[in-house]
Design an enzyme around this catalytic site. Sequence first.
Site, mmCIF file in Angstrom:
data_model
loop_
_atom_site.group_PDB
_atom_site.id
_atom_site.type_symbol
_atom_site.label_atom_id
_atom_site.label_comp_id
_atom_site.label_asym_id
_atom_site.label_seq_id
_atom_site.Cartn_x
_atom_site.Cartn_y
_atom_site.Cartn_z
ATOM 1 N N CYS A 10 -0.696 -2.970 22.236
ATOM 2 C CA CYS A 10 -0.822 -2.393 23.457
ATOM 3 C C CYS A 10 -1.984 -2.920 23.649
ATOM 4 C CB CYS A 10 -0.790 -1.161 23.213
ATOM 5 S SG CYS A 10 -2.428 0.149 22.943
ATOM 6 N N ARG B 135 -1.974 -2.599 16.867
ATOM 7 C CA ARG B 135 -2.411 -0.989 16.602
ATOM 8 C C ARG B 135 -1.210 -0.904 15.011
ATOM 9 N NH1 ARG B 135 -3.322 2.706 21.234
ATOM 10 N NH2 ARG B 135 -3.367 4.447 19.947
ATOM 11 N N ARG C 129 -1.100 8.579 32.828
ATOM 12 C CA ARG C 129 -0.790 8.947 31.339
ATOM 13 C C ARG C 129 -2.030 10.173 30.598
ATOM 14 N NH1 ARG C 129 -1.102 4.354 28.069
ATOM 15 N NH2 ARG C 129 -0.670 5.481 26.287
ATOM 16 N N ASP D 101 -12.878 6.344 23.074
ATOM 17 C CA ASP D 101 -11.703 7.141 24.153
ATOM 18 C C ASP D 101 -13.170 7.024 25.131
ATOM 19 O OD1 ASP D 101 -9.458 6.466 22.970
ATOM 20 O OD2 ASP D 101 -9.216 9.342 22.400
ATOM 21 N N LYS E 134 -4.514 16.264 25.473
ATOM 22 C CA LYS E 134 -3.455 15.575 25.415
ATOM 23 C C LYS E 134 -3.303 15.192 23.788
ATOM 24 C CE LYS E 134 -3.573 10.613 25.450
ATOM 25 N NZ LYS E 134 -3.502 9.754 24.790
ATOM 26 N N ASN E 135 -4.239 14.459 23.244
ATOM 27 C CA ASN E 135 -4.377 14.022 21.601
ATOM 28 C C ASN E 135 -3.884 15.210 20.626
ATOM 29 O OD1 ASN E 135 -4.640 11.509 22.270
ATOM 30 N ND2 ASN E 135 -5.915 11.163 21.988
HETATM 31 N N1 EPU Z 1 -5.796 1.314 12.143
HETATM 32 C C1 EPU Z 1 -4.651 1.226 11.038
HETATM 33 N N2 EPU Z 1 -3.479 0.651 10.253
HETATM 34 C C2 EPU Z 1 -2.705 2.010 10.346
HETATM 35 C C3 EPU Z 1 -2.950 3.353 11.204
HETATM 36 C C4 EPU Z 1 -4.253 2.407 12.371
HETATM 37 O O1 EPU Z 1 -5.332 0.119 10.400
HETATM 38 O O2 EPU Z 1 -2.161 2.712 9.565
HETATM 39 C C5 EPU Z 1 -6.668 1.255 12.572
HETATM 40 C C6 EPU Z 1 -6.327 1.550 14.347
HETATM 41 O O3 EPU Z 1 -5.626 0.002 14.710
HETATM 42 C C7 EPU Z 1 -7.039 1.016 14.868
HETATM 43 C C8 EPU Z 1 -7.882 2.118 13.122
HETATM 44 O O4 EPU Z 1 -7.193 2.451 12.314
HETATM 45 O O5 EPU Z 1 -8.545 0.383 14.373
HETATM 46 C C9 EPU Z 1 -8.123 3.822 14.226
HETATM 47 O O6 EPU Z 1 -6.367 4.264 14.306
HETATM 48 P P1 EPU Z 1 -5.590 5.487 14.225
HETATM 49 O O7 EPU Z 1 -4.237 5.412 13.637
HETATM 50 O O8 EPU Z 1 -7.281 6.423 14.566
HETATM 51 O O9 EPU Z 1 -5.371 6.070 16.030
HETATM 52 P P2 EPU Z 1 -3.817 6.476 16.796
HETATM 53 O O10 EPU Z 1 -3.949 8.081 15.797
HETATM 54 O O11 EPU Z 1 -3.085 5.298 17.308
HETATM 55 C C10 EPU Z 1 -5.467 8.012 18.221
HETATM 56 C C11 EPU Z 1 -5.640 8.596 19.668
HETATM 57 C C12 EPU Z 1 -6.144 7.295 20.264
HETATM 58 C C13 EPU Z 1 -7.237 6.494 19.635
HETATM 59 C C14 EPU Z 1 -7.896 7.022 18.136
HETATM 60 C C15 EPU Z 1 -8.879 6.834 17.928
HETATM 61 C C16 EPU Z 1 -3.853 9.877 20.271
HETATM 62 C C17 EPU Z 1 -2.344 10.178 20.633
HETATM 63 N N3 EPU Z 1 -4.201 8.326 19.894
HETATM 64 O O12 EPU Z 1 -4.719 7.100 18.095
HETATM 65 O O13 EPU Z 1 -6.471 7.601 21.763
HETATM 66 O O14 EPU Z 1 -7.977 6.024 21.081
HETATM 67 O O15 EPU Z 1 -7.063 8.137 17.574
HETATM 68 O O16 EPU Z 1 -9.529 8.345 17.826
HETATM 69 O O17 EPU Z 1 -4.199 10.942 19.134
HETATM 70 C C18 EPU Z 1 -6.241 7.567 23.429
HETATM 71 O O18 EPU Z 1 -6.464 8.849 23.545
HETATM 72 O O19 EPU Z 1 -6.864 6.951 25.117
HETATM 73 C C19 EPU Z 1 -5.694 7.002 22.761
HETATM 74 C C20 EPU Z 1 -6.129 5.710 22.781
#
Ligand code: EPU
Length: 422
Positions: free
Chosen positions: A116, A121, A399, A307, A22-23
């Site tokens: 969320c 986030r 999801r 995850d 998915k990701n």
């Molecule tokens: N963060 C910031 N600022 C930003 C972006 C992120 O402070 O601008 C923080 C976040 O709050 C978090 C950390 O950095 O504490 C990591 O966040 P990241 O941006 O890497 O997460 P994401 O890209 O929103 C993806 C996956 C998540 C998974 C995380 C971490 C997708 C669509 N989602 O989220 O997947 O937990 O990386 O590996 O790729 C799931 O599939 O259940 C899921 C939540």
Amino acid sequence: MDKFIIQGGRRLRGEVAVSGAKNATLPIMAACLLADGDCRLLGAPDVTDVRHLSVLLEELGVEVRREEEGLCLRVINRENSHARYDLVRKMRASVCVLGPLLAARGCARVAMPGGCAIGPRPIDIHLRGLEALGAEIDLKSGDIIVKAKRLKGAEIFLGGPFGSTVTGTANIMMAATLAEGRTVIECAACEPEIVDLANFLNAMGARITGAGAPRMTIEGVDNLQGITHRVIPDRIEAGTFMIAAAITNGEVKISGARLDHMMAVVDKLRQIGVIIEADDGGAIVSSRRGITPSDVTTQPYPGFPTDLQAQLMALLCLAGGNSIVTEKIYPDRFMHISEMARMGANIRKEGPTALVLGAGRLVGAPVMAGDLRASAALVLAGLAAEGTTTISRVYHIDRGYERIEEKLAALGADIKRISEKE
Ligand code: EPU
């Protein structure tokens, strides 16, 4: 709203195939905004998050078709670049359209995703990266508005308080493919899903090197062409099935599992007594003795993934002793603790750390799914519990898992989906 009813105590046996990740699929779907011509994504899973992004992309002028082997996407209209709040709030990963829309159309308006169930986030790092590429950024009525005639390559640092950002790296990487000149991303996310996106973009004509390492270089090109790509297998789904095999003392062949994407998971599971053998494009997972307690800390890739934290915690509830689970990506991602407590788990939370007092058994109970991975953990707990577990609000699990109850039932689990009218 549907619910699952599980009679615990069945040993899982047989073979299960892992779906496409998915990701990886979500940002690759967004990257289709950059392409001229058809993009075929083989193995794209049929999960709700993918359906939500399909609806959003359709509003943005992309024709999305489900085909036998996956999805086919094609840009047919470039007029609308507004990702509305109504759609973005259903799935915060929708923010992955920001970079490609800006690069392909010179402007984008994307509703700011809220927090969320797993905590706040923010997307500040995404915006800093786009600004470094020359975008003007504004916030209006809860929407981020980004504009740039043509983006310009830059040196960009994407680190934050919890390491890099996966979707932020995807956004900047996609935006930089069509920028003028060279972009260097420092502290890029190294997840296999980022490598898959880079492979997809390169096959379309982009020039990205270093994906999978913290320093990535992107030489801008003028255009990108549609291609056919097979999405990598879902390492989180594979890990969930590994834990399902272990928690039921079963023996399951997980076909398509990429163990090279799962080294931290395999290492931890082996440490606590799970037997994992590589087998012809997958793994055979079994457990013949008790689970031993352990410490685990979630980290960015290649560390143990956040995850799979909830699912591992379900397994550690059965260990003969105490374990410590520390969450370093989302310090509040512990919604499953109170639901697992209803099943007899004894878990104490102290800040970003949980002390799991392994009781050796779980008992069935009515519980409620709160987010995607927490729901998967409740399903695993239900498989191991004595008696009946009823999990409501399973739309969370839909999801990110493709027909999980059918896959588990085929392995011998007693799990049924019931349609529930609320
Ligand atoms: N963060 C910031 N600022 C930003 C972006 C992120 O402070 O601008 C923080 C976040 O709050 C978090 C950390 O950095 O504490 C990591 O966040 P990241 O941006 O890497 O997460 P994401 O890209 O929103 C993806 C996956 C998540 C998974 C995380 C971490 C997708 C669509 N989602 O989220 O997947 O937990 O990386 O590996 O790729 C799931 O599939 O259940 C899921 C939540």
